[in-house]
Design a protein around this motif. Sequence first.
Motif, PDB file in Angstrom:
ATOM      1  N   GLU A  86       0.821  -1.211   0.000  1.00  0.00           N
ATOM      2  CA  GLU A  86       0.000   0.000   0.000  1.00  0.00           C
ATOM      3  C   GLU A  86       0.855   1.262   0.000  1.00  0.00           C
ATOM      4  OE1 GLU A  86      -3.853   1.895   2.375  1.00  0.00           O
ATOM      5  OE2 GLU A  86      -3.087  -0.097   2.911  1.00  0.00           O
ATOM      6  N   ASN A  87       1.992   1.232   0.676  1.00  0.00           N
ATOM      7  CA  ASN A  87       2.877   2.405   0.656  1.00  0.00           C
ATOM      8  C   ASN A  87       3.400   2.676  -0.754  1.00  0.00           C
ATOM      9  OD1 ASN A  87       2.515   2.661   3.372  1.00  0.00           O
ATOM     10  ND2 ASN A  87       4.604   2.135   3.954  1.00  0.00           N
ATOM     11  N   ILE A  88       3.861   1.620  -1.427  1.00  0.00           N
ATOM     12  CA  ILE A  88       4.369   1.768  -2.793  1.00  0.00           C
ATOM     13  C   ILE A  88       3.275   2.286  -3.717  1.00  0.00           C
ATOM     14  CG2 ILE A  88       5.228   0.487  -4.794  1.00  0.00           C
ATOM     15  CD1 ILE A  88       7.344   0.962  -2.647  1.00  0.00           C
ATOM     16  N   LEU A  89       2.077   1.741  -3.590  1.00  0.00           N
ATOM     17  CA  LEU A  89       0.968   2.155  -4.444  1.00  0.00           C
ATOM     18  C   LEU A  89       0.565   3.601  -4.174  1.00  0.00           C
ATOM     19  CD1 LEU A  89      -1.031  -1.146  -4.062  1.00  0.00           C
ATOM     20  CD2 LEU A  89       0.004  -0.355  -6.185  1.00  0.00           C
ATOM     21  N   SER A  90       0.618   4.015  -2.924  1.00  0.00           N
ATOM     22  CA  SER A  90       0.260   5.391  -2.588  1.00  0.00           C
ATOM     23  C   SER A  90       1.258   6.384  -3.178  1.00  0.00           C
ATOM     24  CB  SER A  90       0.189   5.553  -1.063  1.00  0.00           C
ATOM     25  OG  SER A  90      -0.809   4.705  -0.514  1.00  0.00           O
ATOM     26  N   LEU A  91       2.524   6.014  -3.187  1.00  0.00           N
ATOM     27  CA  LEU A  91       3.519   6.865  -3.840  1.00  0.00           C
ATOM     28  C   LEU A  91       3.292   6.898  -5.348  1.00  0.00           C
ATOM     29  CD1 LEU A  91       6.743   5.839  -1.865  1.00  0.00           C
ATOM     30  CD2 LEU A  91       5.289   7.847  -1.522  1.00  0.00           C
ATOM     31  N   ASP A  92       2.818   5.788  -5.899  1.00  0.00           N
ATOM     32  CA  ASP A  92       2.496   5.750  -7.325  1.00  0.00           C
ATOM     33  C   ASP A  92       1.348   6.706  -7.642  1.00  0.00           C
ATOM     34  OD1 ASP A  92       3.112   4.790  -9.830  1.00  0.00           O
ATOM     35  OD2 ASP A  92       1.738   3.106  -9.724  1.00  0.00           O
ATOM     36  N   VAL A  93       0.418   6.850  -6.711  1.00  0.00           N
ATOM     37  CA  VAL A  93      -0.675   7.813  -6.886  1.00  0.00           C
ATOM     38  C   VAL A  93      -0.114   9.231  -6.987  1.00  0.00           C
ATOM     39  CG1 VAL A  93      -2.646   8.886  -5.707  1.00  0.00           C
ATOM     40  CG2 VAL A  93      -2.445   6.386  -5.797  1.00  0.00           C
ATOM     41  N   LEU A  94       0.852   9.551  -6.131  1.00  0.00           N
ATOM     42  CA  LEU A  94       1.469  10.879  -6.206  1.00  0.00           C
ATOM     43  C   LEU A  94       2.146  11.097  -7.556  1.00  0.00           C
ATOM     44  CD1 LEU A  94       3.119  11.357  -2.678  1.00  0.00           C
ATOM     45  CD2 LEU A  94       0.901  12.191  -3.480  1.00  0.00           C
ATOM     46  N   ARG A  95       2.806  10.058  -8.059  1.00  0.00           N
ATOM     47  CA  ARG A  95       3.467  10.188  -9.362  1.00  0.00           C
ATOM     48  C   ARG A  95       2.446  10.409 -10.479  1.00  0.00           C
ATOM     49  NH1 ARG A  95       7.166   6.528  -6.960  1.00  0.00           N
ATOM     50  NH2 ARG A  95       5.856   4.725  -7.500  1.00  0.00           N
ATOM     51  N   ALA A  96       1.315   9.721 -10.404  1.00  0.00           N
ATOM     52  CA  ALA A  96       0.277   9.896 -11.430  1.00  0.00           C
ATOM     53  C   ALA A  96      -0.269  11.314 -11.420  1.00  0.00           C
ATOM     54  CB  ALA A  96      -0.851   8.894 -11.212  1.00  0.00           C
ATOM     55  N   LEU A  97      -0.410  11.881 -10.243  1.00  0.00           N
ATOM     56  CA  LEU A  97      -0.905  13.253 -10.141  1.00  0.00           C
ATOM     57  C   LEU A  97       0.128  14.252 -10.636  1.00  0.00           C
ATOM     58  CD1 LEU A  97      -2.554  12.916  -6.622  1.00  0.00           C
ATOM     59  CD2 LEU A  97      -3.776  13.249  -8.781  1.00  0.00           C
ATOM     60  N   ASP A  98       1.396  13.970 -10.349  1.00  0.00           N
ATOM     61  CA  ASP A  98       2.456  14.906 -10.720  1.00  0.00           C
ATOM     62  C   ASP A  98       2.802  14.812 -12.207  1.00  0.00           C
ATOM     63  OD1 ASP A  98       4.634  16.743 -10.354  1.00  0.00           O
ATOM     64  OD2 ASP A  98       5.989  15.029 -10.329  1.00  0.00           O
ATOM     65  N   ARG A  99       3.007  13.594 -12.707  1.00  0.00           N
ATOM     66  CA  ARG A  99       3.507  13.419 -14.068  1.00  0.00           C
ATOM     67  C   ARG A  99       2.400  13.383 -15.113  1.00  0.00           C
ATOM     68  NH1 ARG A  99       7.772   8.459 -12.741  1.00  0.00           N
ATOM     69  NH2 ARG A  99       8.975   9.566 -11.134  1.00  0.00           N
TER      70      ARG A  99
END
Length: 633
Positions: free
Chosen positions: A480-493
């Motif tokens: 879940e931690n890795i996936l949550s960081l992936d959410v931040l990347r999707a919002l940023d990139r």
Amino acid sequence: MSSRIDFGQFDEGRGVNYWALDRTLQRELERIYTNEEFAWAEPRLASFGRTVGHTIADNADYIDDNGPVLEPYDKHGEVQNYVRYPAEQHENEELAYEAGIVADSFHAPPDREEPMPFSHNLAMQYLLSYADPGFDCPVAMTTGAALVLERFGGEEIAPYYGALTSRDSDDLIEGAMFLTEKQGGSDVGANETRAAYDEESGYWRLEGEKWFCSNVDAEGTLALARAEGAPAGTDGLSLFLVPHADPEGGAMTKRERRELAANASGRKGIPSAKLNDQYYRRLKDKLGTVSVPTGEVEFTGAKAILVGEEGNGFKQMTEMLNVERLSNAAASCGIMGRALLESRIYAANREAFGETIDRHPLMRADLVDMTVDHEAATAFTFEVARLFSERERLERENREKLENTRRRGENKRRRDENAEETYRLMRLLIPIAKARTARMAVDTASYAMEIHGGNGYVDDFVTNRLLRDAQVLPIWEGTENILSLDVLRALDREAAHEPFFEAVQDRLETVTHSALEDSAGVVESEYHDLAGALATLADAETDDAQLSAKRLAHYVFDVFTAALLLEQAQTALEGGDGRTALVARRFVANELADSEARGIIEGDRLPLEHFDPVVRFASVDPEALSESVPADD
């Protein structure tokens, strides 16, 4: 109007048709399929639901006690890398693959002119996971490997793609993804497996170790490795197909391998001349998902075929990760469905204090909220499945257009704006789907065990296995931690918040029924608060943004799911049934609405007054719901 289901007529959740009893899945597929697709799929899903509920479910319990066994050496001490499966596993494989669980989304199935959307593959994985989420892992990886080879594979890979997508078990191979290494884990960029091109053989040679290899003996395994001189990190990784057998001897199907092992003179495995240069060290002794053999693999010069472009491996592998994460979510929903079915049946039959336990208020509240959680998880997952299917359809069309322009001597990449928008939203929602539903599956399976009391804790009852199998779902394909960081990347990139906000607003604008007015107001307010939170995080320091990433992922799930359920409730109300409105209102109340004194003094009687509609799928008159809406003070 649908009739209620009398769960008291069943003794347990086996020997039944899982499709027929899962009206939640029926509703979601009818929503996201075209009319023609649903008409074709419904009888086939009903047939598969019966097969899973009878044969596959019984086999799965046996396999849990008698799982695959690795025999790494033959009696002469030579490496054979032989995994021995029980006959029940072979039967399950034939039943699932020949039903088209993978093939139908890649090739036009019988009586159709084109493939089914990938949502159909996920629906069948969902039903399969009612019985065995462990076996669903190879099915998911076979789907993912086929998708990668379809998109990036060349002529050399074509026979493997054909075998991965075969409906005939005689011609079938399975896929796998060897990603994890001991020193890297989720940090894929730290992978140390090396690749060097061998001029003499015409193959790449891999050296290194993979630490967590599910479906260890698959013939269509994809692995990441770093070629000599490639940069560090994910940018230096290339993607390779690494067969179980020596590719110069021709790929062997699972059936061919079994027959060869059975016929080998005085041996119990594959002759060493047929093996690729790798060693299966051991199988992991896991808590659950026993049916899928997970092992440790040493590449000792294993022959491999480059997939796509050198150095582009991680980006290519993410296409498989998208499939795997969606499959993980579908499996989570399937486990929730089975746990809920077992709980409904048990509560309708178990008597305590003079009546069945589903007559007691606390149990009614529990079953209502378990049902609402299952419907929320399934609605979110299959909306993302719809987006994924649409994106893949558009990508296939774009590849065909590109091929046509090349044939005319042009060399242009024609981008489709719809495909781009769909991808951006999907890129945000896939990691959230996997993260949230996995945790919900664990919680639902755990409580199903509690409902069964002491019986639920022992091996004789399926709730024991459901919880053990569910526990890996938050780990597979990223924590879940890795996936949550992936959410931040999707919002940023990807600026994924833009299509997300549009999707939520479009749904809320459809909600006009008075029975949904209060809930829609809550979601509208939370939608604006979420927008403000995203704006704040956009300007936050990296550490501060990461601290909030997990809460943000859950917030996005809650707002999007609430809007989705309200939209579905509006449609159902217009059609004359208010049941989905009860589900939507309960989800909003549980996840988004503020409640005084934690709701204790509000006198919420929904579990008592609407137990039959929510848990047993009885119909509800929309007018009755409108009348029950409390007046403003």
